[in-house]
Design a protein around this motif. Structure first.
Motif, short mmCIF file in Angstrom:
data_model
loop_
_atom_site.label_atom_id
_atom_site.label_comp_id
_atom_site.label_asym_id
_atom_site.label_seq_id
_atom_site.Cartn_x
_atom_site.Cartn_y
_atom_site.Cartn_z
N UNK A 95 0.82 -1.20 0.00
CA UNK A 95 0.00 0.00 0.00
C UNK A 95 0.86 1.26 0.00
N UNK A 96 1.97 1.23 0.71
CA UNK A 96 2.87 2.38 0.68
C UNK A 96 3.46 2.61 -0.69
N UNK A 97 3.95 1.55 -1.29
CA UNK A 97 4.57 1.65 -2.62
C UNK A 97 3.59 2.23 -3.63
N UNK A 98 2.36 1.74 -3.62
CA UNK A 98 1.43 2.15 -4.67
C UNK A 98 0.58 3.37 -4.30
N UNK A 99 0.19 3.54 -3.04
CA UNK A 99 -0.54 4.76 -2.67
C UNK A 99 0.35 5.99 -2.77
N UNK A 100 1.62 5.83 -2.40
CA UNK A 100 2.56 6.95 -2.52
C UNK A 100 3.21 6.99 -3.89
N UNK A 101 3.39 5.82 -4.49
CA UNK A 101 4.09 5.72 -5.77
C UNK A 101 3.39 6.44 -6.90
N UNK A 102 2.07 6.30 -7.00
CA UNK A 102 1.38 6.99 -8.09
C UNK A 102 1.45 8.49 -7.89
#
Length: 128
Positions: A95-102
């Protein structure tokens, strides 16, 4: 659009997780796994007012952490699941990678476009 992207991240997290563990593809099982994290995302978005400034890191990071914390708490408390450190680590990382990544990708693209527009404007201003 940001809430829809965030929701898509949570749905992908659940879908990938259920598939990797060979869990049935029935709607009821999917919903049972999904709802704690959607509730966590909703509460986190409201609490941090992420909807006001969806690219603001001061809102996005606490929203991510709250999404995970509330999601795990609801999964354990209301869902009757046991706490597993490995699941908590995977949920936090994914969730961190993708919620912050985008958000990082959108900001990077915006930064790249901004200097080009400025250079083009300077060129246009110089010729007039």
């Amino acid at each position: 659009m940001a809430p829809a992207v965030d929701l898509a991240v949570v749905v992908a997290f659940v879908a990938i997780g259920r598939r990797s563990h060979g869990e049935a593809n029935d709607a009821s099982g999917f919903a049972t796994t999904l709802w704690p994290f959607v509730a966590g995302l909703t509460l986190a978005t409201l609490a941090t007012r992420l909807f006001v400034a969806p690219l603001d890191w001061r809102r996005a990071v606490p929203a991510w952490l709250a999404t995970v914390a509330v999601g795990l708490a609801l999964r354990i408390g209301a869902g009757g699941r046991e706490f597993k450190v490995s699941f908590a680590i995977v949920a936090t990382a994914f969730l961190g990678l993708f919620l912050l990544g985008w958000r990082a990708a959108v900001l990077a693209i915006a930064r790249r476009r901004q200097p080009r527009a400025t250079a083009a404007q300077k060129s246009a201003n110089a010729s007039t």
